[in-house]
Write a protein that holds these residues in place. Structure first.
Motif, mmCIF file in Angstrom:
data_model
loop_
_atom_site.group_PDB
_atom_site.id
_atom_site.type_symbol
_atom_site.label_atom_id
_atom_site.label_comp_id
_atom_site.label_asym_id
_atom_site.label_seq_id
_atom_site.Cartn_x
_atom_site.Cartn_y
_atom_site.Cartn_z
ATOM 1 N N GLU A 27 22.199 -9.056 94.241
ATOM 2 C CA GLU A 27 20.073 -9.565 94.335
ATOM 3 C C GLU A 27 19.955 -10.318 96.025
ATOM 4 O O GLU A 27 19.316 -10.043 96.434
ATOM 5 N N PHE A 28 20.928 -11.146 96.455
ATOM 6 C CA PHE A 28 21.073 -12.048 97.151
ATOM 7 C C PHE A 28 20.815 -11.154 98.456
ATOM 8 O O PHE A 28 20.366 -11.069 99.219
ATOM 9 N N ALA A 29 21.941 -9.499 98.645
ATOM 10 C CA ALA A 29 21.449 -9.785 99.916
ATOM 11 C C ALA A 29 20.353 -8.426 99.480
ATOM 12 O O ALA A 29 20.009 -7.908 100.884
ATOM 13 N N GLN A 30 19.660 -7.957 98.825
ATOM 14 C CA GLN A 30 18.215 -7.564 98.204
ATOM 15 C C GLN A 30 18.080 -8.396 99.192
ATOM 16 O O GLN A 30 16.509 -7.681 99.840
ATOM 17 N N GLY A 31 17.130 -10.147 98.864
ATOM 18 C CA GLY A 31 16.074 -10.674 99.581
ATOM 19 C C GLY A 31 16.941 -11.688 99.524
ATOM 20 O O GLY A 31 17.067 -11.911 98.127
ATOM 21 N N LYS A 32 17.022 -12.786 99.772
ATOM 22 C CA LYS A 32 16.727 -13.917 99.984
ATOM 23 C C LYS A 32 15.898 -15.460 100.008
ATOM 24 O O LYS A 32 14.830 -14.752 100.993
ATOM 25 N N ILE A 33 15.864 -16.475 99.610
ATOM 26 C CA ILE A 33 15.196 -17.011 100.258
ATOM 27 C C ILE A 33 15.057 -17.775 101.620
ATOM 28 O O ILE A 33 16.526 -18.267 102.081
ATOM 29 N N PRO A 34 14.804 -18.109 102.792
ATOM 30 C CA PRO A 34 15.253 -18.254 103.748
ATOM 31 C C PRO A 34 15.957 -19.248 103.883
ATOM 32 O O PRO A 34 15.514 -20.692 103.395
ATOM 33 N N GLY A 35 17.634 -19.763 104.238
ATOM 34 C CA GLY A 35 18.561 -20.562 104.520
ATOM 35 C C GLY A 35 19.208 -20.948 103.204
ATOM 36 O O GLY A 35 19.712 -21.985 103.300
ATOM 37 N N ALA A 36 18.876 -19.781 102.163
ATOM 38 C CA ALA A 36 19.984 -19.736 100.157
ATOM 39 C C ALA A 36 21.135 -19.479 100.913
ATOM 40 O O ALA A 36 21.306 -18.879 102.263
ATOM 41 N N PHE A 37 21.991 -20.621 100.237
ATOM 42 C CA PHE A 37 23.497 -20.510 99.961
ATOM 43 C C PHE A 37 23.225 -19.744 98.766
ATOM 44 O O PHE A 37 23.126 -19.482 97.637
#
Length: 345
Positions: A27-37
């Motif tokens: 899920e993280f690789a598909q899209g994340k909030i910029p700067g999120a860990f």
């Protein structure tokens, strides 16, 4: 202590607080909030198991399974959170602000963290992003034929204090058949939109913003329609650079690339170049005659640019001729020409 906060309020905080995304790596690789860990509670496979249990058996059984799967992970979650935020102040989100982020927030709060729980999770950021594209921006579009040095000028504008959005950098593509330059990897469409929205939010809407002229698609990434329509309606500064300057710049840039890559990209546009010109272009690449290769492909790209320019509102096109190779002088000339045009209106 756990504080529930909207994504808009979180982004507006004056204090920088580390943000952890507890969704799966996929899920993280598909899209994340910029700067999120990424601090995933479940692996990709575990999430499937819990989801299937939720649907087929029920919520309570899914929760029990979730605790079974994560039972020995909680100490490592806290240790990772401490590495991310030694000050023990952290924000947490999952997909919709549900059980995963709630469980992580509970554990971190129990350990003594000050926790900001993002209301609505990642889904709320996606809605927030869409809202950024709907806002009205005072755009100036920098246009010109391939090899005119538009990206360099855009960055010079930024050095001069102007606001810019570098769409090609965000898309990791230079907008032509050769656009990856044999090294860039494009983000997902979702991530491209996330990053663009984040940068748009940093702009002062009362000041102009410079954007390079682009097609609707940059490589395989698509500019969000509301922002694209604003680009099409904005003033276009069409820079004209001597043809041989363009050939020189592109020959130097493309000459450093792998010949096999250039040939592969050229073969992809053979229908537009025509079989004879494609053959000549490939031969020039093989023989190391970069200027000849550039002159051949520029015939196609120049024709494409002229076609796009003809569809623009002529009243919103300002043509600026640039004879110098001095990028600072050229940037200043463009800005002055725009001011002069505004004065004449």
């Amino acid at each position: 202590m756990i504080r529930t906060i909207t994504i808009s309020d979180f982004i507006s905080l004056s204090e920088v607080i580390p943000l952890v995304d507890v969704r799966t790596p996929a899920e993280f690789a598909q899209g994340k909030i910029p700067g999120a860990f990424n601090l995933p509670i479940f692996t990709n496979e575990e999430r499937v198991l819990v989801g299937t249990t939720y649907k087929q058996v029920g919520r309570e059984q899914a929760i029990l399974l979730g605790f079974d799967l994560t039972g020995n992970k909680w100490s490592s979650f806290i240790k990772e959170a401490l590495e991310i935020s030694p000050a023990k102040k952290i924000a947490v989100h999952c997909w919709r602000g549900g059980m995963r982020s709630g469980a992580m927030a509970w554990a971190l709060d129990l350990y003594g963290f000050e926790v900001y729980l993002i209301e609505g999770g990642y889904k709320s950021y996606r809605r927030w992003s869409a809202g950024q594209f709907e806002k009205n921006y005072q755009l100036n579009i920098l246009g010109g034929m391939t090899g005119s040095g538009k990206t360099r000028l855009l960055h010079q504008f930024r050095s001069s204090g102007e606001q810019i959005i570098d769409l090609e950098d965000l898309a990791q593509h230079q907008g032509s058949s050769y656009g990856t330059m044999n090294k860039m990897v494009q983000p997902t469409q979702e991530q491209f939109e996330n990053n663009l929205a984040f940068q748009l939010n940093l702009l002062d809407q009362d000041r102009t913003v410079w954007v390079e002229d682009e097609s609707l698609t940059i490589g395989k990434r698509c500019i969000p329609n509301p922002f694209w329509h604003q680009m099409r309606d904005a003033v276009l500064v069409n820079i004209q650079v001597p043809h041989e300057y363009r050939v020189e710049l592109l020959a130097a840039e493309y000459g450093a690339l792998d010949a096999a890559f250039l040939i592969e990209c050229t073969e992809r546009i053979w229908k537009r170049l025509g079989p004879e010109q494609t053959k000549n272009a490939i031969l020039a690449i093989e023989e190391g005659r970069m200027p000849d290769f550039i002159r051949i492909v520029l015939v196609y790209y120049d024709k494409t640019y002229r076609t796009g320019l003809s569809k623009r509102n002529k009243e919103k096109v300002i043509t600026v001729e640039l004879e110098s190779k001095d990028i600072m002088a050229n940037a200043a000339r463009i800005l002055n020409s725009l001011k002069e045009a505004a004065t004449r209106k």
